[in-house]
Design a protein around this motif. Structure first.
Motif, PDB file in Angstrom:
ATOM      1  N   ALA A 193      34.544  31.881  39.766  1.00  0.00           N
ATOM      2  CA  ALA A 193      35.662  31.992  40.588  1.00  0.00           C
ATOM      3  C   ALA A 193      36.153  33.518  40.775  1.00  0.00           C
ATOM      4  O   ALA A 193      36.522  33.454  41.851  1.00  0.00           O
ATOM      5  N   ALA A 194      35.607  34.403  39.945  1.00  0.00           N
ATOM      6  CA  ALA A 194      36.122  35.637  40.250  1.00  0.00           C
ATOM      7  C   ALA A 194      35.286  36.379  41.240  1.00  0.00           C
ATOM      8  O   ALA A 194      35.682  37.195  42.207  1.00  0.00           O
ATOM      9  N   GLU A 196      33.918  34.663  43.787  1.00  0.00           N
ATOM     10  CA  GLU A 196      34.522  33.891  44.921  1.00  0.00           C
ATOM     11  C   GLU A 196      35.866  34.629  45.285  1.00  0.00           C
ATOM     12  O   GLU A 196      35.972  34.591  46.719  1.00  0.00           O
ATOM     13  N   ALA A 197      36.557  34.951  44.641  1.00  0.00           N
ATOM     14  CA  ALA A 197      37.763  35.699  44.871  1.00  0.00           C
ATOM     15  C   ALA A 197      37.614  36.998  45.424  1.00  0.00           C
ATOM     16  O   ALA A 197      38.321  37.332  46.464  1.00  0.00           O
ATOM     17  N   GLU A 198      36.845  37.750  44.774  1.00  0.00           N
ATOM     18  CA  GLU A 198      36.383  39.166  45.276  1.00  0.00           C
ATOM     19  C   GLU A 198      35.609  38.959  46.709  1.00  0.00           C
ATOM     20  O   GLU A 198      36.020  39.545  47.681  1.00  0.00           O
ATOM     21  N   ALA A 200      36.389  36.628  48.974  1.00  0.00           N
ATOM     22  CA  ALA A 200      37.564  36.234  49.820  1.00  0.00           C
ATOM     23  C   ALA A 200      38.140  37.562  49.887  1.00  0.00           C
ATOM     24  O   ALA A 200      38.710  37.630  51.090  1.00  0.00           O
ATOM     25  N   ARG A 201      38.263  38.319  49.112  1.00  0.00           N
ATOM     26  CA  ARG A 201      39.349  39.486  49.267  1.00  0.00           C
ATOM     27  C   ARG A 201      38.494  40.323  50.221  1.00  0.00           C
ATOM     28  O   ARG A 201      39.153  40.916  50.955  1.00  0.00           O
TER      29      ARG A 201
END
Length: 286
Positions: A193-194, A196-198, A200-201
């Motif tokens: 999740a981290a 993927e979030a990175e 996306a950012r």
């Protein structure tokens, strides 16, 4: 000076052992403290000062190249002068005492290693004493004549102790393995999740940067079109660019209108198809 009076504070073997330990100051200091009965020098200020004074005196003798006998003789002088100081004697009295001790031991030819000193050695010893004890005479007297103030504190410290579960509450091997598997899966999910979030950012930042670059480019292009030409060539280029821009905007508007028209037709066809949809067999029977 008799041999017994010469080795008053330490033996010749103890002195040699101390000299051999000088490469390691902490070890040498601990050894000298044990010899001079200053076992509490780490916590008692007066014992620490006595130990420092003794080590300075012996270090001076070592640097001067004194042999064991002359070193012991010199230490007796240094120790005697310190005792005169801390006994409360006046400065002039202590200075006179030092001079009297050295005059008793000075010889024109003292020999290689005897209790006596040459005039040059006496002068070096006087310089050492002037830079040390005599220079800080009042400080030495104050330390050994005034009781050191001590403040006692009482503090309570809360110490956390681990809570050990009872044996009956312990997990079985299968449950323990399942718990660890669950924790590993949760950690892996959190990691993904981290990531993927990175990602996306970073993608959002790249898109924002691209949009900003496109906006700046458009502003620069419009500013260039709005700028008044200075020459005939610039006027022609400006006219061509303006017409191209108008044509581009006209085509964009036409495409947008055409797209809206096509979408309206598609919606109309979908609604007509939905209206003509045959009734189900059940509905027809009813």
């Amino acid at each position: 000076m008799t041999q017994a009076s010469l080795w008053t504070h330490f033996t010749e073997d103890e002195l040699k052992e101390y000299i051999s330990k000088l490469a390691e100051p902490e070890t040498a200091a601990a050894f000298l403290a044990s010899v001079l009965k200053l076992d509490n020098y780490r916590f008692d200020a007066r014992q620490a000062i006595l130990l420092d004074y003794a080590s300075y005196a012996l270090e001076f003798a070592h640097k001067q190249g004194y042999g064991p006998t002359r070193t012991a003789s010199w230490y007796n002088v240094a120790h005697g002068v310190l005792q005169t100081c801390i006994s409360g004697a006046a400065y002039t009295e202590c200075e006179a005492h030092f001079k009297g001790l050295m005059l008793q031991l000075v010889r024109p030819r003292p020999g290689t290693d005897t209790p006596h000193f040459s005039p040059d050695q006496v002068a070096a010893a006087a310089a050492f004493m002037a830079r040390g004890l005599l220079r800080h005479y009042r400080l030495y007297q104050h330390v050994f004549s005034t009781a050191q103030a001590h403040t006692e504190y009482t503090a309570e410290l809360m110490v956390e102790t681990p809570v050990v579960p009872s044996f009956e509450a312990a997990l079985g091997q299968a449950d323990w393995a399942a718990l660890h598997d669950q924790r590993r899966a949760e950690a892996e999910a959190a990691r993904k999740a981290a990531e993927e979030a990175e990602a996306a950012r970073q993608e959002a930042e790249a898109k924002a940067a691209e949009d900003e670059a496109r906006r700046l480019e458009e502003e620069a292009r419009k500013a260039e079109l709005a700028r008044k030409p200075a020459t005939l060539e610039e006027a022609i280029e400006h006219l061509v660019a303006t017409r191209l821009e108008n044509e581009k905007e006209s085509l964009a508007a036409a495409y947008k209108a055409k797209e809206a028209e096509l979408l309206a037709k598609i919606n109309s066809l979908e609604e007509a198809a939905a209206a003509k949809k045959p009734v189900s067999a059940v509905g027809a029977k009813k």
